[in-house]
Structures are given as C-alpha cells and as structure tokens.
Design an enzyme around this catalytic site. Structure first.
Site, PDB file in Angstrom:
ATOM      1  N   CYS A  88     -19.511  -6.086   3.865  1.00  0.00           N
ATOM      2  CA  CYS A  88     -18.843  -4.835   4.214  1.00  0.00           C
ATOM      3  C   CYS A  88     -17.517  -4.786   3.471  1.00  0.00           C
ATOM      4  O   CYS A  88     -16.892  -5.825   3.248  1.00  0.00           O
ATOM      5  CB  CYS A  88     -18.607  -4.825   5.727  1.00  0.00           C
ATOM      6  SG  CYS A  88     -17.655  -3.426   6.317  1.00  0.00           S
ATOM      7  N   CYS A 147       0.475   4.843   6.972  1.00  0.00           N
ATOM      8  CA  CYS A 147      -0.144   4.682   8.301  1.00  0.00           C
ATOM      9  C   CYS A 147       0.863   3.975   9.230  1.00  0.00           C
ATOM     10  O   CYS A 147       1.268   2.842   8.957  1.00  0.00           O
ATOM     11  CB  CYS A 147      -1.426   3.873   8.188  1.00  0.00           C
ATOM     12  SG  CYS A 147      -2.509   4.477   6.885  1.00  0.00           S
ATOM     13  N   CYS A 194       0.853  -1.199   0.000  1.00  0.00           N
ATOM     14  CA  CYS A 194       0.000   0.000   0.000  1.00  0.00           C
ATOM     15  C   CYS A 194       0.887   1.247   0.000  1.00  0.00           C
ATOM     16  O   CYS A 194       1.857   1.318   0.747  1.00  0.00           O
ATOM     17  CB  CYS A 194      -0.901  -0.016   1.236  1.00  0.00           C
ATOM     18  SG  CYS A 194      -1.973   1.431   1.313  1.00  0.00           S
ATOM     19  N   ARG A 225     -17.746  -2.399  18.183  1.00  0.00           N
ATOM     20  CA  ARG A 225     -17.048  -3.641  17.842  1.00  0.00           C
ATOM     21  C   ARG A 225     -15.681  -3.751  18.497  1.00  0.00           C
ATOM     22  O   ARG A 225     -14.839  -2.864  18.380  1.00  0.00           O
ATOM     23  CB  ARG A 225     -16.880  -3.716  16.324  1.00  0.00           C
ATOM     24  CG  ARG A 225     -16.099  -4.930  15.882  1.00  0.00           C
ATOM     25  CD  ARG A 225     -16.162  -5.139  14.404  1.00  0.00           C
ATOM     26  NE  ARG A 225     -17.530  -5.231  13.980  1.00  0.00           N
ATOM     27  CZ  ARG A 225     -18.003  -4.744  12.841  1.00  0.00           C
ATOM     28  NH1 ARG A 225     -17.202  -4.117  12.026  1.00  0.00           N
ATOM     29  NH2 ARG A 225     -19.261  -4.891  12.529  1.00  0.00           N
ATOM     30  N   CYS A 281       0.507   0.294  10.384  1.00  0.00           N
ATOM     31  CA  CYS A 281       0.063  -0.737   9.450  1.00  0.00           C
ATOM     32  C   CYS A 281       1.200  -1.522   8.791  1.00  0.00           C
ATOM     33  O   CYS A 281       2.044  -0.951   8.096  1.00  0.00           O
ATOM     34  CB  CYS A 281      -0.798  -0.103   8.367  1.00  0.00           C
ATOM     35  SG  CYS A 281      -1.438  -1.346   7.231  1.00  0.00           S
ATOM     36  N   CYS A 302     -19.294   2.266   8.895  1.00  0.00           N
ATOM     37  CA  CYS A 302     -18.535   1.622   9.964  1.00  0.00           C
ATOM     38  C   CYS A 302     -17.282   2.472  10.142  1.00  0.00           C
ATOM     39  O   CYS A 302     -16.469   2.575   9.224  1.00  0.00           O
ATOM     40  CB  CYS A 302     -18.185   0.202   9.533  1.00  0.00           C
ATOM     41  SG  CYS A 302     -17.063  -0.640  10.651  1.00  0.00           S
TER      42      CYS A 302
HETATM   43  S1  SF4 Z   1      -4.117   1.178   6.955  1.00  0.00           S
HETATM   44 FE1  SF4 Z   1      -2.526   0.062   5.796  1.00  0.00          FE
HETATM   45  S2  SF4 Z   1      -3.618  -0.716   4.018  1.00  0.00           S
HETATM   46 FE2  SF4 Z   1      -4.903   0.898   4.896  1.00  0.00          FE
HETATM   47  S3  SF4 Z   1      -4.303   2.776   3.832  1.00  0.00           S
HETATM   48 FE3  SF4 Z   1      -3.020   2.669   5.673  1.00  0.00          FE
HETATM   49  S4  SF4 Z   1      -1.133   1.622   4.978  1.00  0.00           S
HETATM   50 FE4  SF4 Z   1      -2.715   1.250   3.431  1.00  0.00          FE
END
Ligand code: SF4
Length: 330
Positions: free
Chosen positions: A130, A58, A54, A262, A61, A190
């Site tokens: 979802c 984040c 990705c 949740r 992540c 959600c």
């Molecule tokens: S949470 Fe992970 S998968 Fe989702 S946008 Fe951020 S880096 Fe990408």
C-alpha cells in the site's frame, strides 16, 4: 434488509452514532460477524519512506514544512533499505506493508521510478503493498497498478465542511478526484479520517456519509484519533475519549459492512480493554511497528500478545482479493 448501501444520509448516520453505546456495539458486532471472520485481524506495517518538509498545511501533521516540530526530516529512502524493513515486518507477522511519503502529489521522475521498484519488490515478497504519496493522476495510478500496488491510501480526514478549517492548500474535491483516479484501476482504496480535531459529531457523520456514498465503498477505512503534536496548530486539542472512538468504529462498521475498519493512529494512548471493545465493534485491522510515520505506536510484541489474549489471529495476505475472485467465478 439491505446492509451494503451507498445512500446513507447524514441524519441516519447520526442516529446510528447516537444509539446507546452497548446497543450500538452489539449491532455493529452482529454486522461484523455477518461479513467478516471476527477472529481475524489484519496486521499492517507502515514505513515513512520520505519524511517531513511537506509543502501542505494539514493542521494535524508534524511533517508540514510550515510548522516547527521535532521530527527527523529525510529524503526518499533507498530501495534496499525499504526492502530490509519490509522483510523484518513480514517476519513479525505483517501481511500488508504501507509506505508513506510526505508529498503534496507524486511527480513523474526518478523518485516515482524508485517507488515503482519498491512496490515491485514488496509485491514479490507476497505482501499486500500500500502507498500513500499524495495526489496522483490516472496514468500514475495505472503505473502503480502495473508494478503490483494492492492499495492506495488517501484519507478524506473529516467532513467536506470542516476540511477547510484543517487544510487550505488543497480541496475536498482534489481528494475525491484522486480516489476516482485510483478507482479507474484495480488498486483497492484505503480512505478514512481523523477524530479529535475539534470537529462536531455532525462532521464525523458527514465524513462517513461521503465515504459510504462511494461505490464501491473503500476496501479499507482507517479511523485515527488525533495525536496532538507540539508545534502544529492542533497541539492543544484534548484527546478524544475511548467511548467516542468506539462509537466511530461501530458506526463505520454498520455503514460500510464489507470494508476493513482500521484502528490507526492514537492506539498508543488506548488501553488494551479499549482496543478490545473496538475489535468487538468491528475494527479488524491495525498497524504494528514502533512508529506510525513519525508518531509512537505500540511495540509489535505487545500487539501480538494483545491479539493472543483476545483470541485474535493475523489475517492472511490477499484474502479480500481471493474472496472477490471466488465470487466472480461462482
Ligand atoms: S498529511 Fe502531512 S505529509 Fe500528508 S500532505 Fe498533509 S502535511 Fe503533507
């Protein structure tokens, strides 16, 4: 007294969060019983349909291409594979099937068309479908709605102020915009967040202030505990204690009484007793399945045993929708 409000202030929410713990649980449990059947828990299953690589950053992540983590990167799964997994989830008692793709945003084209086929197929199986696919436009939301999508997950993650410390490749406003695009359809929303990323209690209250200012409130509010993953910038964060999770669940229940709250990521590190306290404090939804996207989760049988011990039963699919329809007919 008005229970469903969209004007909670951060100060009020902080005040609730800091109520002595058992008193807080009691208050939340009382509200929970007013708005929900306390014997029911929604059982959802989550599948990563496109894993890793990705472009976003984040900090929590492991799927970001910027970090060196130990995950199996994979392209968008074929339709048949997803149908197979969904059938298995249904036979294990799941009534909601969630599909997550590690994308910044949905791009129109063959992959989006495949997702629409997945949504149609799972909807036809009688499960709530979802998706969490990143940012989307209004027209993409409409197409997902036509395909039968029941809910779209798009988390705010944390407070507006702390967000910049966790993600720099998009803004809080981008998140809100996507939530608005979903709200232009009948797809339910959600949206929740993560605790344990180094944020302050004010940030937790700030996130709940924004979520509860949405009108209507998100139908589902996932509360995650960070699982620090090696290779991500947050790998050395300490796990938050169960008491903080119970406080967060109870506060969420009080400020958004009608929403499903949740218990999401981090359950693998929680004792059954800790989870029981969360259910008492108003949590009424869990994810089952051995993996939550890329991270470990309790085994399905273990979860079903826990629900049985606690006298909880899985909630039937489309119950919120039926309740809404009944209300509009009355
Ligand atoms: S949470 Fe992970 S998968 Fe989702 S946008 Fe951020 S880096 Fe990408």
């Amino acid at each position: 007294m008005k229970f469903v409000r969209h004007d909670w202030t951060e100060k009020e929410i902080l005040g609730i969060y800091n109520i002595p713990l058992l008193e807080l649980v009691y208050k939340a449990a009382t509200i929970h019983r007013k708005f929900h059947d306390p014997k029911e828990v929604q059982v959802s299953s989550l599948l990563s349909i496109k894993t890793g690589a990705c472009p976003e950053d984040c900090a929590y992540c492991p799927q970001s291409a910027r970090y060196h983590t130990d995950i199996d990167i994979g392209p968008l799964l074929p339709l048949q594979k997803v149908i197979e997994v969904a059938k298995k989830a249904k036979s294990s008692g799941a009534t909601r099937f969630c599909m997550g793709a590690a994308w910044r945003e949905i791009k129109d084209g063959p992959e989006f068309e495949r997702i629409l086929e997945m949504v149609k197929a799972i909807n036809n199986m009688g499960m709530e479908v979802c998706c969490t696919l990143g940012m989307l436009t209004e027209s993409q939301a409409k197409r997902l709605e036509e395909a039968g999508l029941y809910a779209y997950n798009h988390n705010l993650d944390t407070s507006r102020e702390y967000y910049k410390k966790i993600i720099t490749t998009r803004t809080y406003e981008d998140r809100i915009k996507t939530l608005e695009n979903i709200r232009k359809t009948n797809i339910t929303v959600c949206s929740g967040g993560i605790i344990g990323m180094g944020e302050s209690i004010n940030d937790r209250a700030g996130m709940l202030t924004t979520l509860s200012s949405l009108n209507p409130h998100p139908e589902s509010v996932p509360i995650n505990i960070l699982i620090p993953v090696k290779g991500t910038p947050l790998e050395n964060q300490e796990l938050v204690s169960i008491w903080e999770m119970v406080r967060m669940i109870a506060t969420t229940r009080i400020v958004m009484p009608e929403s499903m709250v949740r218990l999401s990521a981090g359950r693998v590190n929680m004792s059954k007793e800790g989870q029981a306290l969360c259910f008492l404090a108003g949590a009424n939804s869990i994810f089952t399945g051995e993996k939550l996207l890329t991270q470990p989760n309790p085994e399905v049988n273990e979860d079903l045993d826990m629900l049985k011990t606690l006298g909880l039963k899985p909630r039937q699919a489309f119950k919120q929708l039926k309740q809404k329809l009944e209300l509009s007919i009355e």
